[in-house]
Design an enzyme around this catalytic site. Sequence first.
Site, PDB file in Angstrom:
ATOM      1  N   ARG A  22     -46.097  13.049  33.072  1.00 17.39           N
ATOM      2  CA  ARG A  22     -46.622  14.322  33.578  1.00 17.39           C
ATOM      3  C   ARG A  22     -45.784  15.464  33.045  1.00 17.39           C
ATOM      4  NH1 ARG A  22     -48.003  12.642  39.803  1.00 17.39           N
ATOM      5  NH2 ARG A  22     -49.488  11.053  39.162  1.00 17.39           N
ATOM      6  N   SER A 111     -52.449  14.063  38.929  1.00 17.25           N
ATOM      7  CA  SER A 111     -52.643  13.847  40.357  1.00 17.25           C
ATOM      8  C   SER A 111     -52.867  15.153  41.128  1.00 17.25           C
ATOM      9  CB  SER A 111     -51.450  13.083  40.915  1.00 17.25           C
ATOM     10  OG  SER A 111     -51.701  12.714  42.237  1.00 17.25           O
ATOM     11  N   HIS A 112     -51.999  15.423  42.084  1.00 16.50           N
ATOM     12  CA  HIS A 112     -52.158  16.573  42.973  1.00 16.50           C
ATOM     13  C   HIS A 112     -51.510  17.836  42.393  1.00 16.50           C
ATOM     14  CE1 HIS A 112     -48.499  14.409  43.487  1.00 16.50           C
ATOM     15  NE2 HIS A 112     -47.920  15.526  43.896  1.00 16.50           N
ATOM     16  N   LYS A 124     -51.689   8.159  31.908  1.00 16.94           N
ATOM     17  CA  LYS A 124     -51.037   6.878  32.219  1.00 16.94           C
ATOM     18  C   LYS A 124     -51.906   5.718  31.779  1.00 16.94           C
ATOM     19  CE  LYS A 124     -52.331   6.045  37.000  1.00 16.94           C
ATOM     20  NZ  LYS A 124     -51.908   5.762  38.337  1.00 16.94           N
ATOM     21  N   ASP A 275     -57.135  14.208  46.708  1.00 16.34           N
ATOM     22  CA  ASP A 275     -56.346  15.018  45.772  1.00 16.34           C
ATOM     23  C   ASP A 275     -57.009  15.135  44.404  1.00 16.34           C
ATOM     24  OD1 ASP A 275     -55.969  12.378  45.028  1.00 16.34           O
ATOM     25  OD2 ASP A 275     -53.992  12.772  44.190  1.00 16.34           O
ATOM     26  N   ASP A 277     -56.961  13.513  41.533  1.00 17.56           N
ATOM     27  CA  ASP A 277     -57.581  12.354  40.888  1.00 17.56           C
ATOM     28  C   ASP A 277     -58.168  11.350  41.868  1.00 17.56           C
ATOM     29  OD1 ASP A 277     -54.972  11.743  41.733  1.00 17.56           O
ATOM     30  OD2 ASP A 277     -54.769  10.125  40.290  1.00 17.56           O
ATOM     31  N   ASP A 279     -56.915   9.623  44.514  1.00 17.28           N
ATOM     32  CA  ASP A 279     -56.272   8.431  45.079  1.00 17.28           C
ATOM     33  C   ASP A 279     -55.551   8.703  46.392  1.00 17.28           C
ATOM     34  OD1 ASP A 279     -54.201   9.818  43.917  1.00 17.28           O
ATOM     35  OD2 ASP A 279     -53.523   8.196  42.609  1.00 17.28           O
ATOM     36  N   ARG A 280     -55.351   9.963  46.744  1.00 18.54           N
ATOM     37  CA  ARG A 280     -54.665  10.268  48.012  1.00 18.54           C
ATOM     38  C   ARG A 280     -55.672  10.608  49.103  1.00 18.54           C
ATOM     39  NH1 ARG A 280     -49.022  13.316  46.991  1.00 18.54           N
ATOM     40  NH2 ARG A 280     -48.305  12.001  45.286  1.00 18.54           N
ATOM     41  N   THR A 342     -40.959   3.439  46.098  1.00 21.49           N
ATOM     42  CA  THR A 342     -42.050   4.392  45.939  1.00 21.49           C
ATOM     43  C   THR A 342     -42.751   4.170  44.598  1.00 21.49           C
ATOM     44  OG1 THR A 342     -40.949   6.028  47.291  1.00 21.49           O
ATOM     45  CG2 THR A 342     -42.534   6.867  45.689  1.00 21.49           C
ATOM     46  N   GLU A 361     -48.438   4.464  51.613  1.00 24.92           N
ATOM     47  CA  GLU A 361     -47.248   5.252  51.328  1.00 24.92           C
ATOM     48  C   GLU A 361     -47.315   6.546  52.121  1.00 24.92           C
ATOM     49  OE1 GLU A 361     -45.559   4.879  47.170  1.00 24.92           O
ATOM     50  OE2 GLU A 361     -47.680   5.120  46.786  1.00 24.92           O
ATOM     51  N   GLU A 362     -46.105   7.044  52.472  1.00 30.14           N
ATOM     52  CA  GLU A 362     -46.042   8.309  53.208  1.00 30.14           C
ATOM     53  C   GLU A 362     -46.649   9.457  52.416  1.00 30.14           C
ATOM     54  OE1 GLU A 362     -44.021  10.752  51.753  1.00 30.14           O
ATOM     55  OE2 GLU A 362     -43.479   9.280  50.212  1.00 30.14           O
ATOM     56  N   SER A 363     -46.718   9.308  51.078  1.00 31.90           N
ATOM     57  CA  SER A 363     -47.205  10.398  50.235  1.00 31.90           C
ATOM     58  C   SER A 363     -48.729  10.426  50.197  1.00 31.90           C
ATOM     59  CB  SER A 363     -46.644  10.249  48.822  1.00 31.90           C
ATOM     60  OG  SER A 363     -46.911   8.958  48.308  1.00 31.90           O
ATOM     61  N   LYS A 374     -54.104   3.299  44.809  1.00 34.06           N
ATOM     62  CA  LYS A 374     -54.464   3.796  46.126  1.00 34.06           C
ATOM     63  C   LYS A 374     -55.815   4.479  46.014  1.00 34.06           C
ATOM     64  CE  LYS A 374     -51.327   7.775  45.647  1.00 34.06           C
ATOM     65  NZ  LYS A 374     -50.636   7.511  44.382  1.00 34.06           N
ATOM     66  N   ARG A 493     -36.351  14.922  48.241  1.00 31.77           N
ATOM     67  CA  ARG A 493     -37.154  14.600  49.414  1.00 31.77           C
ATOM     68  C   ARG A 493     -36.231  14.005  50.476  1.00 31.77           C
ATOM     69  NH1 ARG A 493     -41.947  15.602  47.237  1.00 31.77           N
ATOM     70  NH2 ARG A 493     -42.814  14.446  45.478  1.00 31.77           N
TER      71      ARG A 493
END
Length: 538
Positions: A22, A111-112, A124, A275, A277, A279-280, A342, A361-363, A374, A493
Amino acid sequence: MQVVTTNTQPFDDQKPGTSGLRKKVSVFTQKHYLNNFVQSIFNAVNGIESLVLGGDGRYFNATAIQVIVRMAAANGVNKLIIGRNGLLSTPAVSALIRHHQTDGGIILSASHNPAGENGDFGIKFNTPNGAPAPQHITDAIYRHSLKMNQYRTIQCTDIDLSRLGTFSVADMMITIIDPVDHYAGLMASLFDFDAISAMFATGFRMRFDAMHAITGPYAKAIFENRLGAPSGTVINGLPLPDFGGGHPDPNLIHAKSLVAELFSDHGPAFGAASDGDGDRNLILGKHCFVTPSDSLAVIAAMHEHVPVFSGGIKGVARSMPTSQAVDVVAQARAMEYFETPTGWKFFCNLMDAGRVQLCGEESFGTGGDHVREKDGLWAVLCWLNILAKTRQPVQTLLQNHWRAFGRHYYSRHDYENIDAQIADSMMQSMLEALRGCVGQAIADDVIRQADEFTYVDPIDASRAEHQGLRLILDNARIIFRLSGTGTSGATLRVYLERFHRHDIAMETQQALSELIQFADTFAQIKHKSGRQVPDVIT
Ligand code: G16
């Protein structure tokens, strides 16, 4: 077909992070930059003959697709499946790789992260099981990138990405498919669409915010067309190259207007977002936010309501910083449970081996073993299925869950864009100070263990080191980690968690206040980073 071998110079910054490479668009659009990385994939992974290709539609997506088409033809690919207009969500790519049994896939997304000319881009490679490339492959890609001096391409005009069908370019057969069809059919096979439709027919209302990113067309096809939710259920449903100028990270900060609607008295019963793409996921009830860690635990506890899990759940997995709420469910229900670093790729060996069927995951990532990514809409459908079967409000389900299993107060504090050297030195100082922490008290709890997390994969014994610093108390944890997905500076984080067997009905930040204070002092955040408060609290 005439293969053209182009001379190039290596770039030294093509090391894939938590989820692929990224960078800023301005980095990706440098001459040869994308070509070099794509050639590194072909050099590192021998024998790629079939591929799925698509992205989240952000700025540079369509241009990159044309570059990759030419390079695929020159590198021996004979079958290429591309989403119409170059669009495919990340979980849809994973599903297509598995369905068509291709040698892998290339996903174009950051992603986001924000998009547009001044935003981010990413690429990826996913392996034939549909999973993000594991560490040994991303390491090999990076090694090849460092010695890249030639890439292979062909000369041809741009292909028409808007027309469905099959045609050939040089010796390669290209099929342009509808991006949604296969995925929507897969979802219909995993969930009780009749029960969910019946719930919508009784007047149940939800709002789904696609944040002008990839999930708009998927969500409209599934929620509005197949499940009968009223038109307007999906908002911001048109994918735009700059995501409408927004930040498609489905959390309390970036999905502010959706959150406000769900917290108003006249809002719908259920709210969700995904998000860039796809996946979230973000899950909201009326006057209620479900943390990703709790969402995972609730789905695990209520899985009998969801046909996906008709074979039962043998095991669950969570990333290390994710709260331990799902562990409590797993212990009560005799499921195996795993703690991984992670990064979704760490779940995939466990899924392939049949050891886990649900991961999170927490994310804001949740998913099952139907794909190896995901899956935002899958998670939303899990919740809709549970709501359709129980007919209880989200908040009631959550409170009942806490009553049965106890409550994990949980929050993540992010300090973004810190100077990378300062961030590294903060981590180093903490590492050196870890041992001295053991035995120290925080409020009425004591630090029992302080270490740096190392993971040994139970399936292939591969090791992942330096995966975050942990302070583990009897009923709490504090974790420090540097993000692997940012594109400027470093993001620190801080993950904070405290367990109460009985819900104390306290505001989250207040319930965590002593841990927050300790973390700040231990990491010397204010002193070393100059930051007085976190940039983002989720
Ligand atoms: C990626 C990975 C996730 C990871 C997340 C956060 O998500 O796929 O497994 O949890 O990054 O990473 P970090 O904390 O290092 O920023 P995505 O949605 O960005 O692809």
